[in-house]
Every structure is written in C-alpha cells, then in structure tokens.
Design an enzyme around this catalytic site. Sequence first.
Site, PDB file in Angstrom:
ATOM      1  N   TRP A 102       0.640  -1.446   0.336  1.00  0.00           N
ATOM      2  CA  TRP A 102      -0.332  -0.312  -0.189  1.00  0.00           C
ATOM      3  C   TRP A 102       1.482   0.906   0.294  1.00  0.00           C
ATOM      4  O   TRP A 102       0.627   2.339  -1.325  1.00  0.00           O
ATOM      5  CB  TRP A 102      -1.227   0.183   1.061  1.00  0.00           C
ATOM      6  N   ASP A 173      -1.426   6.804   6.932  1.00  0.00           N
ATOM      7  CA  ASP A 173      -3.017   5.301   6.047  1.00  0.00           C
ATOM      8  C   ASP A 173      -2.871   4.450   7.279  1.00  0.00           C
ATOM      9  O   ASP A 173      -2.461   3.618   7.151  1.00  0.00           O
ATOM     10  CB  ASP A 173      -1.843   4.600   4.759  1.00  0.00           C
ATOM     11  N   LYS A 197     -11.997  -1.467   6.179  1.00  0.00           N
ATOM     12  CA  LYS A 197     -11.712  -2.761   6.917  1.00  0.00           C
ATOM     13  C   LYS A 197     -11.906  -3.025   8.273  1.00  0.00           C
ATOM     14  O   LYS A 197     -12.207  -3.745   8.765  1.00  0.00           O
ATOM     15  CB  LYS A 197     -10.001  -2.456   7.093  1.00  0.00           C
TER      16      LYS A 197
HETATM   17  C1  LIG Z   1      -7.226  -1.560   1.544  1.00  0.00           C
HETATM   18  C2  LIG Z   1      -6.813  -0.388   1.438  1.00  0.00           C
HETATM   19  C3  LIG Z   1      -5.839   0.506   0.471  1.00  0.00           C
HETATM   20  C4  LIG Z   1      -7.021   0.690  -0.169  1.00  0.00           C
HETATM   21  O1  LIG Z   1      -7.778   0.770   0.080  1.00  0.00           O
HETATM   22  P1  LIG Z   1      -9.299   1.920  -0.964  1.00  0.00           P
HETATM   23  O2  LIG Z   1     -10.708   1.951  -0.205  1.00  0.00           O
HETATM   24  O3  LIG Z   1      -9.628   0.633  -2.066  1.00  0.00           O
HETATM   25  O4  LIG Z   1      -8.952   2.913  -2.056  1.00  0.00           O
HETATM   26  C5  LIG Z   1      -5.167   1.493   1.139  1.00  0.00           C
HETATM   27  N1  LIG Z   1      -4.430   1.187   1.953  1.00  0.00           N
HETATM   28  C6  LIG Z   1      -4.584   0.179   3.202  1.00  0.00           C
HETATM   29  C7  LIG Z   1      -3.241   0.384   4.137  1.00  0.00           C
HETATM   30  C8  LIG Z   1      -5.930  -0.395   3.344  1.00  0.00           C
HETATM   31  O5  LIG Z   1      -6.120  -1.350   4.004  1.00  0.00           O
END
Ligand SMILES: *Cc1c(COP(=O)(O)O)cnc(C)c1O
Length: 361
Positions: A102, A173, A197
Amino acid sequence: MARPYNFSAGPAALPEEVLRQAAEEMLDWHGSGMSVMEMSHRGKEFTQIATQAEADLRELLAVPANYKILFMQGGAIAENAIIPLNLLGDKQTADYVVTGSWSAKSFKEAKKYCTPHLAAGALTGPWLAVPPEPTFSFSADPAYLFLCSNETIDGVEFHALPKAPAQVPVVADMSSNILSRPIDVAQYGLIFGGAQKNIGPAGLTFVIVRDDLLDRASPLCPSAFEYKTVAANGSMYNTPPTYGIYIAGLVFQWLKRQGGLAEIERRNIAKAELLYGYLDATAFYQTRVEKPFRSRMNVPFFLKDESLNDAFLAAAKDAGLLQLKGHKSVGGMRASIYNAMPLAGVQALVAFMKEFERTHG
Ligand SMILES: *Cc1c(COP(=O)(O)O)cnc(C)c1O
C-alpha cells in the site's frame, strides 16, 4: 443458526450487533418513517446521525480540538492523490516510508504531483519488517512524512511511530488498524483511511487533519477533495456517503459499549497472540514477517506444502471459516482479525488448523 466467521481483509466483517440494529432500523429510522438511505443529508435526522458519529469517533480516539474529522469518498487510494494535492504547498518533495504494497502504491501516485523521496523501506517486496529507525534518511525540506501504519496485504505493522524531523507532519494511512488500539493523534498531521477494514462499509473515507494544514492546497485540487472546503462545510460540501456514516456511527457506539480502545486493544493482542503462538509452534504452517513487526490485524501465513492450499480453503469453508485466501501478490493464506472478530473466531480457526494438520501432516 450461527453465522460463519469471516476473515476477509476488506470489505470485512462487521459486529453482528451492528448488522442486527441496522436491519431493525432499515425501513424506519427512529420513527422518522424513512430509511437512513432515503434521508436528506441536510435534514435534522441525518444531521443528528452524522454529528453523533463524529463526536463518538472524536471521543474514542481522543482527537484534540485543533483537528478536523472529515467524512469523504474515494477511499485510501484516492487519498494517495488528494494528500499531495492538499499538503505539498510550495514544496517539491515529500518523504515516504515504504513497508508494503500500500505505501509503495502511495509513493507511486505521489510522483504525479512531486518528486517523492524514499526515506526508508523498498519499492518492491517481499516486505517483512519496518526498517530500523537509524537507517531512515529524510530529505532536506519535505512537505510531510508518509507511512502506512499497517500493511494489510503484507502483514507489517508499526507498533511505535518513528520520529519525524521537527515541523514535518506525519501522514498515516491507517485504513486497516484505525481504532484497533489507542493512539496519540497529536503526533500526526493527518490520519486517513477507507472505512471498509475496521470501521464500516466501503465508500466512506475518514480523514483526521490538523487545522494548520488546511491552507496549502493546490489551486488544481478538486473542490470536493479540498480538505479546507470539506471541513468548512462539515463534510457536506458534496453529498457524503450517508449510509456508510450511519453504519460507522453504529460501530463507534458498539466500540464504546465494549469499553473503548484500551479494551479493544487488549482483545486484539489476545487474538493475535493465540494465532501467532500456534503458527510459531508448528512446522506445518509458516509465517514470514519478522516478529516485532507482525500485524495484529492481518496475519498472512503459508502451508508448508502449498499443494494443499485448495483443500485447506475448501475445508475451512465447510468448517464455517470464510475468506482465508491470501492476497494474490503474496499468496498463501491471510486471516484478518479486525475488531469485529471475536476471540472465539480465532479459537475456531486455530482448532481447525490443528485438525487440518493432524489429518494432512
Ligand atoms: C484497503 C487499503 C487501501 C485501499 O483502499 P481503497 O478503499 O480501495 O482505496 C489502502 N491502504 C490500505 C492500508 C488498505 O488496507
């Protein structure tokens, strides 16, 4: 009948209590005669839902008063562009720590807007650890320091925040470990993620941003993605993902009923210890991430004999254990054990894995 345990990495399982409450309120929210999906986002009913959700999130994370909480759309991947558009100001670079798929993607997207600097980590995997802090090399004048607190695909988590150079805001993030433990929000300039998540349904993005960072947006930043505009309009510059905010709000209430983040962290540690403890004790399964950086939320593991993968997944499904297949870039298996996964679910998984080992080892 009991529902199966769902180990999906995302969109992921929600607390059953929340789903039941949403079902009860589906046709008529609190005597309004409307489903939450049918309400004006500016009406008094939804205003109450959104205000409560924000207040509960602020309380759970102890978000200081000088931080805005924004509910947006586009997910974490859109934020990879929205963040440089909002935060670069007149600077030419931002520092990125890349500890998994990511953050590698975030680095790549930032190249459209600046010349990102790789302060630590690597742009290609396998990612199995956070590099030691003394090896971090920061650039001279970065707009911010970016990291991904929990790499959902690779299972690498920061258990302590590295020290950024003075005055450099840390951008994190936290898509997959937000609300899994208490954090000190004041150590960050901006925290963001997708809700799907550990919070709620897909389609809702959360951003927690320090208010002195709101004045740096590029004139090219779309208005709907300009934090200052979104903040000034209470996340209602455009129509927000109303149903997602409602479900997130129910999850925040659920978290408060569980005892808040200190209690959730205690449970998350117990779940992770149980699963990793078993993985360490057997040679039938393996886990590769270095111990100090193992994620409490996403546990990738491999069968030593990978020809058994399909049989493992089929038997797991029969045993009521869903979505254990690993991400295609890593292979093997992955058990995501977010807040909504009870200890009993991890106990059931470990019992199943032991039985599978006994019958196939
Ligand atoms: C799932 C995830 C993403 C992507 O998220 P989207 O909603 O598909 O844009 C980005 N960073 C992390 C850490 C993730 O778990």
